[in-house]
Design a protein around this motif. Structure first.
Motif, PDB file in Angstrom:
ATOM      1  N   LEU A   1       0.947  -1.097   0.021  1.00  0.00           N
ATOM      2  CA  LEU A   1       0.269  -0.075   0.445  1.00  0.00           C
ATOM      3  C   LEU A   1       0.905   0.900  -0.465  1.00  0.00           C
ATOM      4  N   ASP A   2       2.257   1.309  -0.006  1.00  0.00           N
ATOM      5  CA  ASP A   2       2.929   1.929   0.166  1.00  0.00           C
ATOM      6  C   ASP A   2       2.962   3.408   1.191  1.00  0.00           C
ATOM      7  N   LEU A   3       2.399   2.299   2.584  1.00  0.00           N
ATOM      8  CA  LEU A   3       2.108   3.959   3.708  1.00  0.00           C
ATOM      9  C   LEU A   3       2.787   4.709   4.109  1.00  0.00           C
ATOM     10  N   ILE A   4       4.663   4.720   3.297  1.00  0.00           N
ATOM     11  CA  ILE A   4       5.061   5.116   4.053  1.00  0.00           C
ATOM     12  C   ILE A   4       5.027   6.791   3.821  1.00  0.00           C
ATOM     13  N   ALA A   5       4.109   6.758   2.019  1.00  0.00           N
ATOM     14  CA  ALA A   5       3.687   7.874   1.162  1.00  0.00           C
ATOM     15  C   ALA A   5       2.704   8.482   2.347  1.00  0.00           C
TER      16      ALA A   5
ATOM     17  N   PHE B   1       2.303   7.766   8.675  1.00  0.00           N
ATOM     18  CA  PHE B   1       3.193   6.686   8.520  1.00  0.00           C
ATOM     19  C   PHE B   1       4.903   6.918   8.318  1.00  0.00           C
ATOM     20  N   ASN B   2       4.534   8.311   8.131  1.00  0.00           N
ATOM     21  CA  ASN B   2       5.988   8.567   7.969  1.00  0.00           C
ATOM     22  C   ASN B   2       6.220   9.601   8.688  1.00  0.00           C
ATOM     23  N   TRP B   3       7.158  10.423   9.225  1.00  0.00           N
ATOM     24  CA  TRP B   3       7.204  11.032  10.461  1.00  0.00           C
ATOM     25  C   TRP B   3       7.567  12.600   9.020  1.00  0.00           C
ATOM     26  N   THR B   4       8.244  11.968   8.577  1.00  0.00           N
ATOM     27  CA  THR B   4       9.152  13.139   7.666  1.00  0.00           C
ATOM     28  C   THR B   4       8.142  13.958   6.897  1.00  0.00           C
ATOM     29  N   LEU B   5       7.017  13.191   6.925  1.00  0.00           N
ATOM     30  CA  LEU B   5       6.452  14.113   5.719  1.00  0.00           C
ATOM     31  C   LEU B   5       5.001  14.960   6.507  1.00  0.00           C
ATOM     32  N   ARG B   6       5.286  14.861   8.356  1.00  0.00           N
ATOM     33  CA  ARG B   6       4.073  15.447   8.809  1.00  0.00           C
ATOM     34  C   ARG B   6       5.410  17.707   9.531  1.00  0.00           C
TER      35      ARG B   6
ATOM     36  N   GLU C   1      20.244  17.729   9.417  1.00  0.00           N
ATOM     37  CA  GLU C   1      19.313  16.918   9.301  1.00  0.00           C
ATOM     38  C   GLU C   1      19.789  15.516   8.900  1.00  0.00           C
ATOM     39  N   TYR C   2      18.836  15.043   9.658  1.00  0.00           N
ATOM     40  CA  TYR C   2      18.745  13.297   9.849  1.00  0.00           C
ATOM     41  C   TYR C   2      17.745  12.967   8.618  1.00  0.00           C
ATOM     42  N   ILE C   3      18.402  12.233   7.384  1.00  0.00           N
ATOM     43  CA  ILE C   3      17.113  11.888   6.071  1.00  0.00           C
ATOM     44  C   ILE C   3      17.642  10.392   6.639  1.00  0.00           C
ATOM     45  N   PRO C   4      16.831   9.392   6.266  1.00  0.00           N
ATOM     46  CA  PRO C   4      16.041   8.664   7.116  1.00  0.00           C
ATOM     47  C   PRO C   4      16.188   7.182   5.664  1.00  0.00           C
ATOM     48  N   THR C   5      16.943   5.979   5.584  1.00  0.00           N
ATOM     49  CA  THR C   5      16.775   5.034   4.204  1.00  0.00           C
ATOM     50  C   THR C   5      14.963   5.165   4.281  1.00  0.00           C
ATOM     51  N   ARG C   6      15.130   4.562   2.575  1.00  0.00           N
ATOM     52  CA  ARG C   6      13.388   4.303   2.875  1.00  0.00           C
ATOM     53  C   ARG C   6      13.554   2.711   3.695  1.00  0.00           C
ATOM     54  N   GLU C   7      14.137   1.928   3.600  1.00  0.00           N
ATOM     55  CA  GLU C   7      14.028   0.487   4.810  1.00  0.00           C
ATOM     56  C   GLU C   7      13.868   1.400   5.435  1.00  0.00           C
ATOM     57  N   ALA C   8      14.425   2.159   6.365  1.00  0.00           N
ATOM     58  CA  ALA C   8      14.565   2.687   7.610  1.00  0.00           C
ATOM     59  C   ALA C   8      13.041   2.963   8.699  1.00  0.00           C
ATOM     60  N   LEU C   9      12.097   3.664   7.433  1.00  0.00           N
ATOM     61  CA  LEU C   9      10.652   4.274   7.160  1.00  0.00           C
ATOM     62  C   LEU C   9       9.866   2.678   6.699  1.00  0.00           C
ATOM     63  N   ILE C  10      10.463   2.226   6.699  1.00  0.00           N
ATOM     64  CA  ILE C  10       9.885   1.200   6.429  1.00  0.00           C
ATOM     65  C   ILE C  10       9.635   0.403   7.430  1.00  0.00           C
ATOM     66  N   PHE C  11      10.584   0.692   8.468  1.00  0.00           N
ATOM     67  CA  PHE C  11      10.536  -0.175   9.211  1.00  0.00           C
ATOM     68  C   PHE C  11       9.438   0.959  10.497  1.00  0.00           C
ATOM     69  N   ASP C  12       9.831   1.490  10.483  1.00  0.00           N
ATOM     70  CA  ASP C  12       9.258   3.054  11.074  1.00  0.00           C
ATOM     71  C   ASP C  12       7.805   2.291  11.583  1.00  0.00           C
ATOM     72  N   ALA C  13       7.155   3.030   9.864  1.00  0.00           N
ATOM     73  CA  ALA C  13       5.931   2.654   9.492  1.00  0.00           C
ATOM     74  C   ALA C  13       5.218   1.188  10.050  1.00  0.00           C
ATOM     75  N   THR C  14       6.368   0.004  10.045  1.00  0.00           N
ATOM     76  CA  THR C  14       6.015  -1.405  10.171  1.00  0.00           C
ATOM     77  C   THR C  14       4.909  -0.868  11.668  1.00  0.00           C
ATOM     78  N   SER C  15       6.145  -0.476  12.777  1.00  0.00           N
ATOM     79  CA  SER C  15       6.020  -0.143  13.819  1.00  0.00           C
ATOM     80  C   SER C  15       4.355   0.494  14.145  1.00  0.00           C
ATOM     81  N   VAL C  16       4.217   1.582  13.547  1.00  0.00           N
ATOM     82  CA  VAL C  16       3.150   2.368  13.477  1.00  0.00           C
ATOM     83  C   VAL C  16       2.341   1.116  13.183  1.00  0.00           C
ATOM     84  N   LEU C  17       2.320   0.410  11.974  1.00  0.00           N
ATOM     85  CA  LEU C  17       0.680  -0.458  12.240  1.00  0.00           C
ATOM     86  C   LEU C  17       0.643  -1.123  12.950  1.00  0.00           C
ATOM     87  N   GLN C  18       1.858  -1.621  13.638  1.00  0.00           N
ATOM     88  CA  GLN C  18       0.961  -2.924  15.161  1.00  0.00           C
ATOM     89  C   GLN C  18       0.700  -2.392  16.098  1.00  0.00           C
TER      90      GLN C  18
END
Length: 706
Positions: A108-112, A116-121, A141-158
């Motif tokens: 579902l590309d939830l990091i968009a 689910f993506n704190w960088t977009l807030r 400025e800390y720029i997270p990788t795509r895998e890190a964003l997916i990991f954080d989004a998975t934690s939010v979904l859990q």
């Protein structure tokens, strides 16, 4: 003045009972405003907090779970599932696992999405930006990788997913809570699909891995089976085994026959041994001695010879009566007799020798049979050991052959069904877009906050009550102070600068207070019917209502007779009594009288029948003046002119002025304000009074709650 200690007016019996229901009610009444205000504040906070919470919508997908009965091989102990409940609980955890939820995040590309993506807030400037305060450059400025964003989004979904089973069924409900009403059913359905896909992928992967593992195990089992068959054949050749069962049966038959023969021989040996021992133990050495033995006499031939001898002997005896020894018939008869005797001797010795030989032969037979039987038994045991070892090797070959065949069959089944897709779950009800939010439950939050405020404030109130060591009731005076009680004055609401209390003492507004003062006046009057009551009014600390009590009592006693009020506080003189009693000329003071500057005459007040002697200015030698004889002389002089004298003494703490006054009074009232002074300080004040040699007439509980 009488020095006899006054009796206890209202003795209070000390009890050790626990807190009663009435005490609890009194605590609630006393702190009602605290409990009520705390509850109201918590309710208001609950209203504010619940109004700030965003609405949360829940969508639910229902799945029917089917237990997977397939096994790699048909060995239940190897791949069996440990019970339905454990299997279902395992599946519930898999539904919430990161593997399943990460698939949903990627599909579902939830990091968009900002939730689910704190960088977009939108960024919020922190109030604790100390680098900005110190003028330092901001952090890179800390720029997270795509895998890190997916990991954080998975934690939010859990945190948004809940899996709940339906009791006594194999149905599971996947629920997703989200502030986005349209997103929650999308997520719930996607999680169900991802779970089913994950199970299928794992099954296909497991099937390929299992086939590979089975092939490796089959090769090992084939080699092991070959080795077992070689071991069996080598053992047969080594032991020269053809028909081991026949050999064992023949050996057992021989063993049985030998055992029976040995039993017969042992029986005969026992009989022969008995006869042999009879002969050897008799001590016989001659034929005559042997011939009388029972074992010898049993011989039938010997018995026949004995009969012949007896017959020959009778014949000789008969012929000897008729013939001489040389008569032919006589000679013939004697010859026959001697022949019979000779045969008897020969037969007797033959019997004895036969018994000995028979015993020796039987003994030898028994020994030979025993040795043969032992050898046969050992041969049977050896054949049994060989048969056991042979059976063990044969069982090993059969077991490995059976396991090899089962593995071979299972490999064929896995290859035949590797492409068959059978899921362990199916969707019963798909999630739909909810109409109403499930959270927040505002009414419940408000009720819980109100209950929390009520319980918290009640707990704090009861904790304060447990820590409170003051005196508030008549019962506590008896329990904590061990002192009698003379009166209880209720709390009267009035303004801070209200000085009309004594004047309004007997109005309807203060009826309870008026009755309490009258009751106190009656008790003191009954004690001093024939004398002047010199009443000392004191307290442990200042501000307990000592002066107001003295003024009210003066008003009450003034209605019955001439009453004088003396302000005995020479260290901190004030105008409280002057103001309360409306004295006409406050310049006339106790300090001036004690110093000899004025006569001891009371100043008239507005209250009928009451006169006042104020304390006057501040005096450094207050204790010396009160301890001087002139003070006693003044009291004696005043007793002649008044019916009642009330002395407003200073507090007991800090100085001993009150003690000098009390020792010249016949009535001591100890004023205690309810809930103000700790019990140990009140006890210390009572001890100071007792040091004067006077007994406390009674405690006046001021500002008591009725």
């Amino acid at each position: 003045m009488s020095s006899v200690p006054p009796p206890v007016l209202y003795p209070v019996k000390e009890t050790g009972q626990l807190i009663s229901v009435w005490d609890i009610v009194q605590i609630f009444r006393r702190y009602l405003w605290v409990i009520g205000s705390s509850t109201v504040l918590m309710v208001m906070f609950g209203v504010f907090y619940s109004s700030r919470l965003p609405p949360v919508y829940m969508a639910t997908t229902s799945l029917e779970l089917k237990q997977d009965d397939s096994k790699i091989i048909s060995i239940d102990s190897l791949y069996s599932i440990g019970g339905d409940s454990s299997y279902l609980r395992t599946q519930y955890e898999i539904m919430k696992s990161r593997t399943v939820l990460e698939k949903v995040v990627r599909q579902l590309d939830l990091i968009a999405r900002p939730e689910f993506n704190w960088t977009l807030r939108p960024e919020k400037e922190s109030l604790l930006n100390w680098r900005k305060w110190l003028g330092l450059p901001p952090e890179p400025e800390y720029i997270p990788t795509r895998e890190a964003l997916i990991f954080d989004a998975t934690s939010v979904l859990q945190g948004m997913v809940t899996v709940s089973p339906v009791p006594d069924t194999q149905i599971a409900k996947i629920s997703v809570n989200s502030t986005n009403k349209a997103l929650s059913p999308l997520l719930a359905n996607a999680i169900a699909r991802a779970y089913i896909d994950t199970w299928l992928d794992s099954r296909l992967t497991a099937s390929a891995d299992n086939t590979q593992w089975l092939q490796g195990r089959l090769n090992d089992l084939g080699a092991s089976l070959d080795q077992a068959e070689k071991n069996l054949q080598a053992y047969r050749e080594k032991e020269n085994l053809i028909n081991l069962d026949s050999e064992l049966a023949l050996a057992k038959s021989e063993l049985e026959a030998l055992t029976h023969s040995l039993a017969q021989v042992k029986e005969a040996l026992a009989q022969n041994r008995s006869i042999y021992r009879e002969i050897t133990s008799s001590g016989a050495k001659t034929v005559e001695e042997y011939s009388v033995l029972p074992s010898v006499l049993k011989d039938p031939l010997l018995r026949t010879l004995k009969e012949q001898e007896s017959t020959s002997q009778r014949k000789v005896d008969e012929l000897s009566k008729r013939y001489g020894p040389k008569h032919p018939d006589m000679i013939k008869a004697i010859t026959e007799l001697k022949s019979a005797e000779r045969h008897i001797r020969l037969q007797t010795m033959k019997i004895v020798e036969g018994i000995e030989k028979q015993y020796e032969v039987t003994l030898a037979n028994e020994k030979a049979l025993s040795e043969t039987l032992q050898a046969t038994r050992e041969r049977v045991q050896a054949i049994s050991r060989k048969q056991y070892r042979l059976s063990e090797l044969e069982r090993e070959v059969k077991s490995k052959e059976s396991l090899h065949n089962r593995f071979l069959t299972r490999i064929g089944e896995n290859k035949a069904t590797s492409d068959f897709k059978n899921t362990n779950a199916r969707v019963i009800d798909s999630a739909y877009e909810p109409y109403y939010p499930v959270k927040p439950k505002k009414k419940l939050i408000i009720i819980m906050m109100g209950m929390a405020g009520l319980l918290l404030s009640t707990g704090i109130v009861f904790l304060l009550e447990m820590l409170n060591n003051t005196v508030r009731t008549v019962r506590e005076i008896g329990e904590k102070l061990k002192l009698p009680v003379s009166g209880r004055l209720p709390y009267v609401k009035r303004k801070r600068k209200d000085t009309k209390l004594p004047q309004q003492l007997f109005c309807n507004k203060h009826q309870l207070y008026s009755e309490a003062i009258r009751t106190l006046r009656t008790q003191i009057s009954l004690k001093h019917e024939k004398g002047v009551a010199v009443i000392a009014v004191t307290s442990a600390q200042a501000g307990e209502g000592r002066t107001a009590t003295a003024a009210s009592m003066a008003k009450a006693f003034g209605l019955l007779g001439k009453t004088l009020v003396i302000d005995g506080n020479l260290r901190q003189p004030g105008h409280t009594l002057n103001t309360l009693l409306k004295a006409e000329n406050p310049e006339n003071s106790l300090a001036a009288i004690l110093q000899g500057a004025q006569e001891p005459v009371g100043v008239p007040t507005e209250t009928q029948g009451v006169r006042l002697i104020p304390s006057g200015g501040s005096i450094d030698q207050a204790q010396e003046l009160l301890a001087a004889p002139v003070f006693v002389d003044i009291l004696r002089q005043l007793e002649k002119n008044y019916d009642t004298i009330i002395i407003d003494c200073p507090p007991l703490s800090g100085t001993s002025d009150a003690q000098h006054i009390i020792c010249h009074c016949n009535t001591v009232l100890y004023v205690v304000e309810a809930g103000k002074v700790p019990a140990p300080e009140l006890i210390d004040g009572g001890v100071d009074i007792l040091k004067t040699g006077k007994q406390i007439t009674g405690v006046v509980l001021n500002k008591a709650t009725l």
